[in-house]
Write a protein that holds these residues in place. Structure first.
Motif, PDB file in Angstrom:
ATOM      1  N   TRP A 201       0.845  -1.197   0.000  1.00 50.95           N
ATOM      2  CA  TRP A 201       0.000   0.000   0.000  1.00 50.95           C
ATOM      3  C   TRP A 201       0.880   1.247   0.000  1.00 50.95           C
ATOM      4  O   TRP A 201       1.963   1.261   0.606  1.00 50.95           O
ATOM      5  CB  TRP A 201      -0.886   0.028   1.240  1.00 50.95           C
ATOM      6  N   TYR A 202       0.394   2.301  -0.625  1.00 50.27           N
ATOM      7  CA  TYR A 202       1.080   3.589  -0.633  1.00 50.27           C
ATOM      8  C   TYR A 202       0.387   4.485   0.387  1.00 50.27           C
ATOM      9  O   TYR A 202      -0.717   4.967   0.152  1.00 50.27           O
ATOM     10  CB  TYR A 202       1.016   4.214  -2.026  1.00 50.27           C
ATOM     11  N   PRO A 203       0.989   4.706   1.579  1.00 50.95           N
ATOM     12  CA  PRO A 203       0.302   5.475   2.628  1.00 50.95           C
ATOM     13  C   PRO A 203       0.214   6.949   2.265  1.00 50.95           C
ATOM     14  O   PRO A 203       1.172   7.538   1.761  1.00 50.95           O
ATOM     15  CB  PRO A 203       1.181   5.254   3.861  1.00 50.95           C
ATOM     16  N   ALA A 204      -0.928   7.550   2.537  1.00 53.99           N
ATOM     17  CA  ALA A 204      -1.166   8.934   2.111  1.00 53.99           C
ATOM     18  C   ALA A 204      -1.611   9.833   3.249  1.00 53.99           C
ATOM     19  O   ALA A 204      -2.222  10.875   3.016  1.00 53.99           O
ATOM     20  CB  ALA A 204      -2.211   8.965   0.993  1.00 53.99           C
ATOM     21  N   ARG A 205      -1.287   9.477   4.487  1.00 54.50           N
ATOM     22  CA  ARG A 205      -1.587  10.377   5.607  1.00 54.50           C
ATOM     23  C   ARG A 205      -0.661  11.583   5.549  1.00 54.50           C
ATOM     24  O   ARG A 205       0.477  11.482   5.073  1.00 54.50           O
ATOM     25  CB  ARG A 205      -1.400   9.653   6.942  1.00 54.50           C
ATOM     26  N   PRO A 206      -1.098  12.739   6.046  1.00 53.17           N
ATOM     27  CA  PRO A 206      -0.194  13.900   6.091  1.00 53.17           C
ATOM     28  C   PRO A 206       1.079  13.575   6.856  1.00 53.17           C
ATOM     29  O   PRO A 206       1.041  12.947   7.917  1.00 53.17           O
ATOM     30  CB  PRO A 206      -1.023  14.958   6.832  1.00 53.17           C
ATOM     31  N   PHE A 207       2.214  13.966   6.276  1.00 52.30           N
ATOM     32  CA  PHE A 207       3.543  13.806   6.855  1.00 52.30           C
ATOM     33  C   PHE A 207       4.001  12.353   6.910  1.00 52.30           C
ATOM     34  O   PHE A 207       5.118  12.076   7.311  1.00 52.30           O
ATOM     35  CB  PHE A 207       3.633  14.460   8.240  1.00 52.30           C
TER      36      PHE A 207
END
Length: 397
Positions: A201-207
């Motif tokens: 998975w490509y994580p997309a949470r801020p920072f």
């Protein structure tokens, strides 16, 4: 990767390590710190006229100051939102001008579209197949939309309190949604567990991705350009995770360093009294905010008890001579209704914290009589219209 001429890679905010953007996509491999896109500004020859000659129709008009070429962007036409005058609010606050930057006009009705456009572009450039994140709601709707545009899958983890509109539209955009009982911390924990089992998975949470705040810096570019390249005296952001405010800090610094502006605005974080870790850190002169115990506010969009880039947020506030303010839920909801009735704009309950916060700041004497103050509406009010309507009903209206 289809990167812009000036973009040279990623730099760790904590240890200063340089990371190749081709191979590094998330946190620093050396210390786990947040990464920040880095540019060689000497490669650029930008003037105000550079942007003035372009149509004001998308944030990608600033592509020289973004990591990826506009031709490679995963975009739905985000940015280029209106700056709307609020004269009656300016009179109440005793300042020269109050303007509201209306991010509710973005494709999915939220400022998150700016950051997700860049983050999903990065994911696509890295050959990812699935975007994944935990979110209070708006970013999940946005992520599923941009993943769909890019032909990617999306896995979105939201707390049970997330509003119906966000939940519905995550599915409408083709996202897979996991509703987690509890609040945002519970959703984050569930996401982290699943991410540990799905490392593709490509994580997309801020920072967690370095590209969310990077897209949001374009909001500050637009404000300055819309004001005829005059820097406002102050910008007030409703603040949870803080990617928009950090982006504004970076964007304002870039414009100043490039000689396009003469100053930077004072940046203010507006929070709810029931969850105000940034406000408390400013009041107690801390360098890192302490996690907020037992968060409790109706404004779920800014109920982030432990902002991931809290130290960076505090730097942004202090280095611009800004500040932080919290108001109670009653004042926040009242402010949202007042703007709807006096200006005609629909602010989400969380975004209305910028208005109630600005009013409180004015009471404290934070602004001068001739100041221009910009308030950011981070999401459209119709996402949580039931919250605002219920507030009216409790008042017997």
């Amino acid at each position: 990767m289809n990167t812009t001429e000036a973009f040279v890679g990623l730099t760790c905010r904590d240890c200063g390590a340089s990371v190749d953007a081709e191979t590094g996509a998330h946190r620093c491999p050396e210390c786990g710190g947040a990464l920040d896109p880095t540019y060689d500004y000497e490669r650029l020859n930008l003037a105000r006229e550079t942007f003035g000659d372009r149509r004001f129709e998308s944030m990608w008009r600033y592509e020289e100051l973004l990591p990826f070429d506009g031709d490679a962007a995963v975009t739905a036409g985000e940015g280029a939102t209106q700056l709307v005058a609020a004269p009656s609010l300016a009179e109440t606050m005793g300042v020269g001008h109050v303007l509201i930057k209306d991010e509710g006009r973005n494709p999915t009705g939220t400022v998150a579209d700016r950051g997700l456009s860049v983050a999903v572009t990065a994911a696509s450039q890295h050959g990812a197949e699935t975007i994944a994140l935990a979110t209070t709601g708006n970013s999940g709707q946005s992520a599923s939309a941009y993943a769909s545009v890019a032909g990617l899958d999306s896995e979105v983890f939201v707390p049970s309190r997330t509003g119906f509109t966000n939940k519905a539209m995550i599915n409408v955009h083709g996202g897979e949604m996991s509703v987690v009982e509890g609040r945002i911390g519970d959703a984050i924990a569930n996401f982290e567990d699943e991410y540990g089992r799905n490392e593709e998975w490509y994580p997309a949470r801020p920072f967690q991705t370095p590209y969310r705040h990077e897209g949001k810096k374009t909001l500050l570019y637009e404000i300055v350009e819309q004001l005829g390249w005059t820097v406002p005296d102050a910008v007030v952001y409703p603040t949870g995770e803080g990617a928009a405010l950090v982006g504004a800090y970076k964007g304002a610094s870039e414009l100043h360093d490039l000689g396009l502006t003469d100053d930077v605005p004072a940046l203010y974080a507006a929070q709810a009294e029931g969850c105000a870790p940034i406000v408390r850190a400013i009041e107690e002169n801390r360098s890192i905010p302490e996690p907020w115990q037992q968060p409790d506010t109706i404004c779920g969009g800014i109920e982030i008890p432990d902002p991931r880039a809290g130290e960076w947020l505090l730097e942004a506030i202090r280095e611009t001579d800004g500040g932080a303010v919290s108001t109670d839920d009653e004042a926040i909801l009242d402010a949202g209704i007042e703007i709807a009735q006096s200006v005609g704009l629909e602010l989400s309950p969380s975004a209305a914290a910028s208005v109630s916060g600005a009013l409180e700041l004015a009471e404290r004497g934070a602004f001068d009589e001739g100041d221009t103050v910009v308030l950011v509406n981070t999401a459209a009010g119709n996402k949580e219209s039931d919250v605002l309507r219920s507030h009216l009903m409790r008042k017997g209206i």
